[in-house]
Design a protein around this motif. Structure first.
Motif, PDB file in Angstrom:
ATOM      1  N   ASN A 168       0.821  -1.223   0.000  1.00 61.85           N
ATOM      2  CA  ASN A 168       0.000   0.000   0.000  1.00 61.85           C
ATOM      3  C   ASN A 168       0.855   1.274   0.000  1.00 61.85           C
ATOM      4  O   ASN A 168       0.487   2.282   0.598  1.00 61.85           O
ATOM      5  CB  ASN A 168      -0.955   0.013   1.195  1.00 61.85           C
ATOM      6  CG  ASN A 168      -2.030  -1.039   1.097  1.00 61.85           C
ATOM      7  OD1 ASN A 168      -2.424  -1.434   0.002  1.00 61.85           O
ATOM      8  ND2 ASN A 168      -2.507  -1.527   2.240  1.00 61.85           N
ATOM      9  N   GLY A 169       1.996   1.209  -0.672  1.00 54.59           N
ATOM     10  CA  GLY A 169       2.851   2.383  -0.817  1.00 54.59           C
ATOM     11  C   GLY A 169       3.963   2.489   0.194  1.00 54.59           C
ATOM     12  O   GLY A 169       4.795   3.403   0.114  1.00 54.59           O
ATOM     13  N   LEU A 170       4.040   1.563   1.147  1.00 56.33           N
ATOM     14  CA  LEU A 170       5.061   1.669   2.196  1.00 56.33           C
ATOM     15  C   LEU A 170       6.473   1.513   1.638  1.00 56.33           C
ATOM     16  O   LEU A 170       7.404   2.152   2.119  1.00 56.33           O
ATOM     17  CB  LEU A 170       4.810   0.624   3.281  1.00 56.33           C
ATOM     18  CG  LEU A 170       5.800   0.618   4.451  1.00 56.33           C
ATOM     19  CD1 LEU A 170       5.794   1.961   5.185  1.00 56.33           C
ATOM     20  CD2 LEU A 170       5.493  -0.526   5.423  1.00 56.33           C
ATOM     21  N   LEU A 171       6.647   0.677   0.626  1.00 55.09           N
ATOM     22  CA  LEU A 171       7.986   0.482   0.048  1.00 55.09           C
ATOM     23  C   LEU A 171       8.544   1.793  -0.471  1.00 55.09           C
ATOM     24  O   LEU A 171       9.646   2.209  -0.092  1.00 55.09           O
ATOM     25  CB  LEU A 171       7.933  -0.554  -1.072  1.00 55.09           C
ATOM     26  CG  LEU A 171       9.226  -0.728  -1.888  1.00 55.09           C
ATOM     27  CD1 LEU A 171      10.373  -1.174  -1.001  1.00 55.09           C
ATOM     28  CD2 LEU A 171       9.016  -1.699  -3.039  1.00 55.09           C
ATOM     29  N   PHE A 172       7.811   2.470  -1.345  1.00 53.55           N
ATOM     30  CA  PHE A 172       8.298   3.725  -1.912  1.00 53.55           C
ATOM     31  C   PHE A 172       8.490   4.780  -0.828  1.00 53.55           C
ATOM     32  O   PHE A 172       9.481   5.514  -0.826  1.00 53.55           O
ATOM     33  CB  PHE A 172       7.326   4.245  -2.971  1.00 53.55           C
ATOM     34  CG  PHE A 172       7.368   3.506  -4.289  1.00 53.55           C
ATOM     35  CD1 PHE A 172       8.144   2.372  -4.462  1.00 53.55           C
ATOM     36  CD2 PHE A 172       6.605   3.949  -5.357  1.00 53.55           C
ATOM     37  CE1 PHE A 172       8.172   1.694  -5.674  1.00 53.55           C
ATOM     38  CE2 PHE A 172       6.627   3.280  -6.582  1.00 53.55           C
ATOM     39  CZ  PHE A 172       7.404   2.142  -6.732  1.00 53.55           C
ATOM     40  N   CYS A 175      11.738   4.104   1.129  1.00 52.41           N
ATOM     41  CA  CYS A 175      12.940   4.408   0.341  1.00 52.41           C
ATOM     42  C   CYS A 175      13.137   5.913   0.213  1.00 52.41           C
ATOM     43  O   CYS A 175      14.267   6.417   0.315  1.00 52.41           O
ATOM     44  CB  CYS A 175      12.829   3.765  -1.039  1.00 52.41           C
ATOM     45  SG  CYS A 175      12.827   1.956  -1.019  1.00 52.41           S
ATOM     46  N   LYS A 176      12.057   6.652   0.005  1.00 55.20           N
ATOM     47  CA  LYS A 176      12.155   8.108  -0.100  1.00 55.20           C
ATOM     48  C   LYS A 176      12.549   8.732   1.241  1.00 55.20           C
ATOM     49  O   LYS A 176      13.322   9.698   1.283  1.00 55.20           O
ATOM     50  CB  LYS A 176      10.831   8.684  -0.590  1.00 55.20           C
ATOM     51  CG  LYS A 176      10.487   8.331  -2.027  1.00 55.20           C
ATOM     52  CD  LYS A 176       9.116   8.863  -2.407  1.00 55.20           C
ATOM     53  CE  LYS A 176       8.731   8.459  -3.822  1.00 55.20           C
ATOM     54  NZ  LYS A 176       7.383   8.963  -4.192  1.00 55.20           N
ATOM     55  N   ILE A 196      19.708   1.357  -1.052  1.00 55.31           N
ATOM     56  CA  ILE A 196      18.512   1.687  -0.273  1.00 55.31           C
ATOM     57  C   ILE A 196      17.334   0.820  -0.720  1.00 55.31           C
ATOM     58  O   ILE A 196      16.685   0.146   0.091  1.00 55.31           O
ATOM     59  CB  ILE A 196      18.149   3.174  -0.429  1.00 55.31           C
ATOM     60  CG1 ILE A 196      19.232   4.062   0.168  1.00 55.31           C
ATOM     61  CG2 ILE A 196      16.794   3.452   0.236  1.00 55.31           C
ATOM     62  CD1 ILE A 196      19.035   5.539  -0.120  1.00 55.31           C
ATOM     63  N   ASP A 197      17.047   0.841  -2.015  1.00 60.50           N
ATOM     64  CA  ASP A 197      15.867   0.150  -2.527  1.00 60.50           C
ATOM     65  C   ASP A 197      15.967  -1.355  -2.330  1.00 60.50           C
ATOM     66  O   ASP A 197      14.984  -2.013  -1.957  1.00 60.50           O
ATOM     67  CB  ASP A 197      15.675   0.475  -4.006  1.00 60.50           C
ATOM     68  CG  ASP A 197      15.368   1.946  -4.244  1.00 60.50           C
ATOM     69  OD1 ASP A 197      15.175   2.681  -3.260  1.00 60.50           O
ATOM     70  OD2 ASP A 197      15.330   2.363  -5.418  1.00 60.50           O
ATOM     71  N   SER A 198      17.146  -1.915  -2.569  1.00 66.52           N
ATOM     72  CA  SER A 198      17.318  -3.367  -2.429  1.00 66.52           C
ATOM     73  C   SER A 198      17.204  -3.799  -0.975  1.00 66.52           C
ATOM     74  O   SER A 198      16.615  -4.848  -0.674  1.00 66.52           O
ATOM     75  CB  SER A 198      18.679  -3.793  -3.000  1.00 66.52           C
ATOM     76  OG  SER A 198      18.780  -3.462  -4.365  1.00 66.52           O
TER      77      SER A 198
END
Length: 270
Positions: A168-172, A175-176, A196-198
């Motif tokens: 529900n958007g928590l990943l992005f 990372c931001k 960061i993303d990995s």
């Protein structure tokens, strides 16, 4: 403690318009040089954090520029670092469009550094198709005498998109948030966007935003989990751990980013 917030650090519309304008101008310059085309969109692709959906306003803009296969054969045939010569050819093409801008080759990319601090990193690449019809790329690395390296940005983007939807958007947002803390408090330390993303992709598990956008867990529990996992995997920073890029599963170099990642995660958790 500095916890992740929902819809964090969006890039404003004016900045997006400027990014798009410069992206099209760069793409057109390279297409004119290598494809005899004036297209502003063909043969190019946003990659890096902007392509993966995790960029903030201070992020570099990474663009993959797909070149004709004949150029690969030409530069691969050079006995003395054809990869470096390819980067110079791309630099010259872009430099003609931006004669008053700092354009230079840097290892694997051509950097376009604008006076307003916006920075594009251009990755010339060649499309590769395997027996199963799957498309990836190879790109030049002019270090250590020159070689070619693999890249599969579309697989990375798709994996990130799916995981972000599931969370529900928590990943992005996570990372931001890490990028924001890095740029505001730890900018003197190196921290790669793909690290960061990995890391977040491989660590967050089933964590997700509640439909209401309000966390149902105790404040800071998610951030403490990230930091605890980092410590357990890195032996408190004494040994680097391995990371694979989402989707492509390519090995991510964490060597120069590990220390800063730990600092950011600690700041978030404590």
């Amino acid at each position: 403690m500095d916890t992740v917030s929902k819809h964090n650090n969006s890039i404003d519309l004016d900045t997006r318009k400027l990014i798009s304008c410069r992206y099209k101008s760069i793409t057109k310059a390279v297409n004119q040089e290598f494809w005899n085309s004036s297209s502003e969109t063909e043969h190019s692709l946003y990659v890096g954090s902007y392509g993966r959906g995790t960029a903030t306003k201070s992020s570099d803009l990474d663009v993959l520029l797909s070149l004709p296969q004949g150029e690969y054969k030409r530069y691969d045939a050079y006995k003395g670092n054809g990869q470096s010569r390819l980067l110079q050819a791309v630099k010259n093409a872009v430099g003609r469009a931006y004669s008053r801008t700092n354009v230079h080759a840097d290892g694997q990319v051509v950097v376009v550094q604008f006076s307003d601090s916006m920075r594009f990193e251009l990755l010339p690449a060649f499309k590769q198709t395997d027996w199963n019809g799957r498309t990836s790329f190879i790109y030049p690395d002019s270090n250590m005498g020159g070689n070619w390296k693999p890249a599969d940005p579309k697989a990375e983007q798709e994996a990130m998109r799916v995981k972000n939807s599931e969370s529900n958007g928590l990943l992005f947002d996570t990372c931001k948030h890490i990028r924001l803390i890095h740029s505001s408090r730890f900018s003197s330390y190196e921290l790669s966007g793909i690290v960061i993303d990995s890391f977040v992709y491989s660590t967050m598990g089933a964590w997700h935003w509640a439909e209401s956008g309000i966390s149902s867990s105790p404040d800071g529990e998610y951030e403490r989990m990230l930091y605890s996992t980092f410590n357990s995997r890195s032996m408190n920073g004494l040994f680097s751990f391995s990371l694979s890029a989402p989707g492509s599963q390519q090995t991510v170099n964490v060597e120069k980013s590990l220390s800063c990642l730990g600092k950011v995660l600690k700041y978030m958790a404590e």
